[in-house]
Design an enzyme around this catalytic site. Structure first.
Site, short mmCIF file in Angstrom:
data_model
loop_
_atom_site.label_atom_id
_atom_site.label_comp_id
_atom_site.label_asym_id
_atom_site.label_seq_id
_atom_site.Cartn_x
_atom_site.Cartn_y
_atom_site.Cartn_z
N ASP A 26 7.17 11.27 17.39
CA ASP A 26 7.00 12.19 18.51
C ASP A 26 8.16 11.96 19.49
OD1 ASP A 26 6.37 9.90 19.91
OD2 ASP A 26 4.39 10.56 20.57
N CYS A 42 5.87 6.34 17.39
CA CYS A 42 5.49 6.94 18.67
C CYS A 42 5.70 5.85 19.71
CB CYS A 42 4.07 7.51 18.63
SG CYS A 42 2.75 6.33 18.29
N THR A 94 3.52 3.75 21.14
CA THR A 94 2.78 2.50 20.90
C THR A 94 2.57 2.17 19.43
OG1 THR A 94 0.70 3.71 20.89
CG2 THR A 94 1.43 2.83 23.02
N HIS A 138 -0.40 -8.25 1.27
CA HIS A 138 -1.87 -8.25 1.26
C HIS A 138 -2.47 -6.85 1.15
CE1 HIS A 138 -2.63 -12.49 3.04
NE2 HIS A 138 -1.39 -12.42 2.56
N HIS A 178 -5.67 -9.71 -3.69
CA HIS A 178 -5.30 -8.69 -2.71
C HIS A 178 -5.45 -7.29 -3.30
CE1 HIS A 178 -4.09 -11.79 -0.01
NE2 HIS A 178 -3.22 -12.27 -0.87
C1 RB5 Z 1 2.83 9.95 24.04
O1 RB5 Z 1 2.79 9.92 25.42
C2 RB5 Z 1 2.06 8.76 23.47
O2 RB5 Z 1 0.69 8.95 23.67
C3 RB5 Z 1 2.38 8.58 22.00
O3 RB5 Z 1 3.75 8.38 21.83
C4 RB5 Z 1 1.70 7.43 21.30
O4 RB5 Z 1 1.96 6.22 21.92
C5 RB5 Z 1 0.28 7.62 20.93
O5 RB5 Z 1 -0.41 6.75 20.42
#
Ligand code: RB5
Length: 150
Positions: free
Chosen positions: A8, A65, A67, A98, A133
């Site tokens: 994203d 993304c 996180t 694993h 595994h």
């Molecule tokens: C976008 O703001 C953020 O929510 C996305 O990049 C991601 O971290 C979602 O899990």
């Protein structure tokens, strides 16, 4: 290896760097966007990558993304996908040995370009360890197929 990649807006810059890096390692990369820093919805991109891995069109997938959490959630909705969020080479190695992970999720807020490259290198060359595994990965597949009942 045929690799599908997607991000994203939060992973856009890191994705572009990793597309170059994967190319330099000789992999065939299919880029499913996004194509700018304009905010977009990670589930739609994650789905495009995950379905290429689930169908066998691509050997592996990479999702980025901010996180790595949202992308991992989306990808693991598809049967046959085992997406792992990794912030270290040790997690990447384990996720292959694993769990036979076939999608690597990275969070651009937590992993910089250098770390991402190191994680990726380990993840791409580490084989699934098989044995006990494999039995456990097969159990994951059984749960997906609902052969264990609800
Ligand atoms: C976008 O703001 C953020 O929510 C996305 O990049 C991601 O971290 C979602 O899990």
């Amino acid at each position: 290896m045929k690799i599908a990649i997607g991000a994203d807006h939060g992973g856009f810059e890191l994705k572009n760097k990793l597309v170059q890096f994967l190319g330099s390692l000789g992999h065939e990369v299919s880029d499913f966007g996004t194509d700018s820093k304009e905010p977009c919805d990670y589930p739609l991109i994650g789905y495009e990558v995950a379905k290429r891995v689930a169908s066998g069109e691509c050997d592996r997938g990479i999702l980025i993304c901010k996180t790595s959490i949202g992308m991992t959630m989306v990808a693991n909705k598809l049967s046959g996908v085992r997406a792992a969020s990794c912030r270290s080479t040790e997690e990447a190695r384990s996720s292959r040995e694993h769990n036979d992970s076939n999608i690597l999720s990275l969070g651009s807020r937590f992993v910089d370009e250098k770390a991402a490259e190191e994680i990726l290198k380990v993840w791409l060359v580490t084989e699934h360890a098989g044995g006990r595994h494999k039995r456990r990965v097969d159990q994951i597949s059984d749960i997906e197929k609902n052969v264990r009942g609800r």
